[in-house]
Enzyme design. Structure first.
Site, PDB file in Angstrom:
ATOM      1  N   TYR A 145     -14.184   6.127 -14.083  1.00 59.93           N
ATOM      2  CA  TYR A 145     -14.075   4.977 -13.161  1.00 59.93           C
ATOM      3  C   TYR A 145     -14.637   3.713 -13.828  1.00 59.93           C
ATOM      4  O   TYR A 145     -14.059   2.628 -13.729  1.00 59.93           O
ATOM      5  CB  TYR A 145     -14.823   5.304 -11.865  1.00 59.93           C
ATOM      6  CG  TYR A 145     -14.733   4.240 -10.808  1.00 59.93           C
ATOM      7  CD1 TYR A 145     -13.519   3.912 -10.215  1.00 59.93           C
ATOM      8  CD2 TYR A 145     -15.873   3.555 -10.389  1.00 59.93           C
ATOM      9  CE1 TYR A 145     -13.440   2.927  -9.240  1.00 59.93           C
ATOM     10  CE2 TYR A 145     -15.802   2.580  -9.411  1.00 59.93           C
ATOM     11  CZ  TYR A 145     -14.589   2.264  -8.838  1.00 59.93           C
ATOM     12  OH  TYR A 145     -14.512   1.291  -7.870  1.00 59.93           O
TER      13      TYR A 145
ATOM     14  N   VAL B  11       1.384   1.340  -6.802  1.00 58.11           N
ATOM     15  CA  VAL B  11       1.132   0.494  -7.972  1.00 58.11           C
ATOM     16  C   VAL B  11       1.287   1.260  -9.284  1.00 58.11           C
ATOM     17  O   VAL B  11       1.336   0.660 -10.359  1.00 58.11           O
ATOM     18  CB  VAL B  11      -0.255  -0.206  -7.923  1.00 58.11           C
ATOM     19  CG1 VAL B  11      -0.366  -1.133  -6.727  1.00 58.11           C
ATOM     20  CG2 VAL B  11      -1.394   0.796  -7.973  1.00 58.11           C
TER      21      VAL B  11
ATOM     22  N   ASP C 259       0.849  -1.196   0.000  1.00 53.78           N
ATOM     23  CA  ASP C 259       0.000   0.000   0.000  1.00 53.78           C
ATOM     24  C   ASP C 259       0.879   1.238   0.000  1.00 53.78           C
ATOM     25  O   ASP C 259       2.054   1.194   0.363  1.00 53.78           O
ATOM     26  CB  ASP C 259      -0.919  -0.006   1.237  1.00 53.78           C
ATOM     27  CG  ASP C 259      -2.199   0.790   1.015  1.00 53.78           C
ATOM     28  OD1 ASP C 259      -2.117   2.008   0.773  1.00 53.78           O
ATOM     29  OD2 ASP C 259      -3.290   0.194   1.079  1.00 53.78           O
TER      30      ASP C 259
HETATM   31  N1  LIG Z   1     -16.089   0.989  -1.779  1.00 56.87           N
HETATM   32  C1  LIG Z   1     -16.855   0.689  -2.841  1.00 56.87           C
HETATM   33  O1  LIG Z   1     -18.051   1.026  -2.904  1.00 56.87           O
HETATM   34  C2  LIG Z   1     -16.274  -0.114  -3.978  1.00 56.87           C
HETATM   35  C3  LIG Z   1     -17.163  -0.687  -4.898  1.00 56.87           C
HETATM   36  C4  LIG Z   1     -16.666  -1.429  -5.948  1.00 56.87           C
HETATM   37  C5  LIG Z   1     -15.297  -1.592  -6.094  1.00 56.87           C
HETATM   38  N2  LIG Z   1     -14.448  -1.020  -5.182  1.00 56.87           N
HETATM   39  C6  LIG Z   1     -13.012  -1.217  -5.384  1.00 56.87           C
HETATM   40  O2  LIG Z   1     -12.481  -1.823  -4.226  1.00 56.87           O
HETATM   41  C7  LIG Z   1     -11.097  -1.493  -4.111  1.00 56.87           C
HETATM   42  C8  LIG Z   1     -10.824  -1.020  -2.689  1.00 56.87           C
HETATM   43  O3  LIG Z   1     -11.684   0.069  -2.405  1.00 56.87           O
HETATM   44  P1  LIG Z   1     -12.032   0.528  -0.914  1.00 56.87           P
HETATM   45  O4  LIG Z   1     -13.432   1.005  -0.949  1.00 56.87           O
HETATM   46  O5  LIG Z   1     -11.621  -0.509   0.056  1.00 56.87           O
HETATM   47  O6  LIG Z   1     -11.102   1.830  -0.838  1.00 56.87           O
HETATM   48  P2  LIG Z   1     -10.152   2.446   0.294  1.00 56.87           P
HETATM   49  O7  LIG Z   1      -9.852   3.828  -0.168  1.00 56.87           O
HETATM   50  O8  LIG Z   1     -10.741   2.220   1.655  1.00 56.87           O
HETATM   51  O9  LIG Z   1      -8.837   1.549   0.179  1.00 56.87           O
HETATM   52  C9  LIG Z   1      -8.026   1.603  -0.979  1.00 56.87           C
HETATM   53  C10 LIG Z   1      -6.582   1.327  -0.595  1.00 56.87           C
HETATM   54  O10 LIG Z   1      -5.802   1.368  -1.792  1.00 56.87           O
HETATM   55  C11 LIG Z   1      -4.608   2.082  -1.531  1.00 56.87           C
HETATM   56  N3  LIG Z   1      -4.084   2.676  -2.755  1.00 56.87           N
HETATM   57  C12 LIG Z   1      -4.652   3.644  -3.519  1.00 56.87           C
HETATM   58  N4  LIG Z   1      -3.836   3.982  -4.527  1.00 56.87           N
HETATM   59  C13 LIG Z   1      -2.728   3.207  -4.400  1.00 56.87           C
HETATM   60  C14 LIG Z   1      -1.514   3.096  -5.134  1.00 56.87           C
HETATM   61  N5  LIG Z   1      -1.274   3.893  -6.190  1.00 56.87           N
HETATM   62  N6  LIG Z   1      -0.608   2.178  -4.752  1.00 56.87           N
HETATM   63  C15 LIG Z   1      -0.822   1.388  -3.664  1.00 56.87           C
HETATM   64  N7  LIG Z   1      -1.944   1.463  -2.911  1.00 56.87           N
HETATM   65  C16 LIG Z   1      -2.878   2.358  -3.286  1.00 56.87           C
HETATM   66  C17 LIG Z   1      -5.031   3.170  -0.539  1.00 56.87           C
HETATM   67  O11 LIG Z   1      -3.914   3.710   0.170  1.00 56.87           O
HETATM   68  C18 LIG Z   1      -6.017   2.408   0.360  1.00 56.87           C
HETATM   69  O12 LIG Z   1      -5.346   1.798   1.452  1.00 56.87           O
HETATM   70  C19 LIG Z   1     -10.820  -0.453  -5.202  1.00 56.87           C
HETATM   71  O13 LIG Z   1     -10.218  -1.106  -6.314  1.00 56.87           O
HETATM   72  C20 LIG Z   1     -12.202   0.036  -5.576  1.00 56.87           C
HETATM   73  O14 LIG Z   1     -12.257   0.491  -6.907  1.00 56.87           O
HETATM   74  C21 LIG Z   1     -14.899  -0.286  -4.131  1.00 56.87           C
END
Ligand SMILES: NC(=O)c1ccc[n+]([C@@H]2O[C@H](COP(=O)([O-])OP(=O)(O)OC[C@H]3O[C@@H](n4cnc5c(N)ncnc54)[C@H](O)[C@@H]3O)[C@@H](O)[C@H]2O)c1
Length: 251
Positions: free
Chosen positions: A145, A54, A37
């Site tokens: 997105y 990433v 992360d």
């Molecule tokens: N929350 C939702 O409603 C939802 C719905 C569908 C899909 N998603 C997907 O789920 C995944 C996680 O989302 P979440 O809601 O847990 O978000 P979140 O923001 O709580 O967690 C995301 C994590 O990714 C890390 N991150 C972001 N950019 C990064 C990078 N460049 N390199 C390394 N780490 C990085 C952040 O530091 C964070 O710890 C994402 O891919 C998101 O698109 C989320």
């Protein structure tokens, strides 16, 4: 249950939300788990933390090499790190398009590229990508997105085909709106977070947001050696949002 006993897993974006819940669940089920992360101060034992971006190939390669050295190999890669974007095609400039696609799509390519040589050495290799309902349903104000997650969906199928004969399974989960810090930030940025949250809940047939634990359960299902015949699939974890068409509730 200890279906991951003896296996090593790497979860990107594992410091928060869905990734954090997944990393913890895999560890509970017996895996040695590394989190990659941007910010790792919240990652605690038994999880191992690796700071990397990433969007930066060198940092991904270095982190994956360190994970493999520390864990003695790699069996499961959860490509979960991602960022959001709002608006129609008129609302984001080219730089923002490149930034979001770079993190959300090419980011998964970078980690997979670095992990594949090690996954080939595993008897139970699996990759799970965190996709989204936006890959399969048109939601308003999510053009960029959605394009990114649509790419993740197609990438999942292509990777599943490329690596099936190497014994590496590739699947994705498609969450609906999940109750994570990400959604908390989105709600906080609106004029009326309570009303906005109620609208998001009402959009899902279950009438509530998906929990991070529920998405983690689906990711663990797909990553588990128990799912050895499952590859090239997407698993909706969306409270029925994609598949169901309910009649409106009469007041
Ligand atoms: N929350 C939702 O409603 C939802 C719905 C569908 C899909 N998603 C997907 O789920 C995944 C996680 O989302 P979440 O809601 O847990 O978000 P979140 O923001 O709580 O967690 C995301 C994590 O990714 C890390 N991150 C972001 N950019 C990064 C990078 N460049 N390199 C390394 N780490 C990085 C952040 O530091 C964070 O710890 C994402 O891919 C998101 O698109 C989320």
């Amino acid at each position: 249950m200890s279906d991951f006993e003896g296996l090593s897993a790497l979860v990107t974006g594992g410091a928060s939300g869905i990734g954090r819940a997944t990393a913890r669940l895999l560890a509970e089920r017996g895996a040695r788990v590394a989190v990659l992360d941007l910010e790792t101060s919240t990652v605690d034992k038994p999880l191992l933390a690796y700071r990397a971006d990433v969007a930066d190939d060198a940092s991904v390669r270095a982190a994956v090499a360190a994970v493999v050295a520390d864990l003695g190999g790699l069996d499961v890669l959860v490509n979960n790190a991602g960022i959001g974007a709002q608006g129609t095609v008129e609302d984001n400039d080219d730089a923002e398009w490149h930034r979001v696609l770079d993190v959300n799509v090419v980011g998964m390519v970078r980690t997979a590229r670095a992990a594949l040589p090690h996954l080939r050495a595993s008897a139970h290799a699996a990759i799970v990508n965190t996709c989204s309902i936006v890959a399969t349903a048109g939601l308003p104000q999510r053009a960029l997105y959605s394009a990114a997650k649509g790419a993740v969906y197609s990438l999942t199928l292509a990777m599943a085909a490329d690596h099936v004969r190497e014994g590496i399974r590739v699947n994705c989960v498609n969450p609906g709106t999940a109750d994570t810090p990400w959604i908390g930030r989105l709600l906080d940025a609106t004029d009326d977070p309570v009303a906005e949250r109620a609208a998001l809940e009402a959009r899902q047939p279950t009438g509530r947001l998906v929990s991070a634990a529920e998405v983690a359960g689906a990711i663990a299902y797909l990553a588990s050696p128990l799912s050895g015949a499952t590859t090239g699939t997407s698993l909706a974890v969306d409270g029925g949002m994609q598949g169901l068409r309910l009649r409106p509730v009469r007041p």
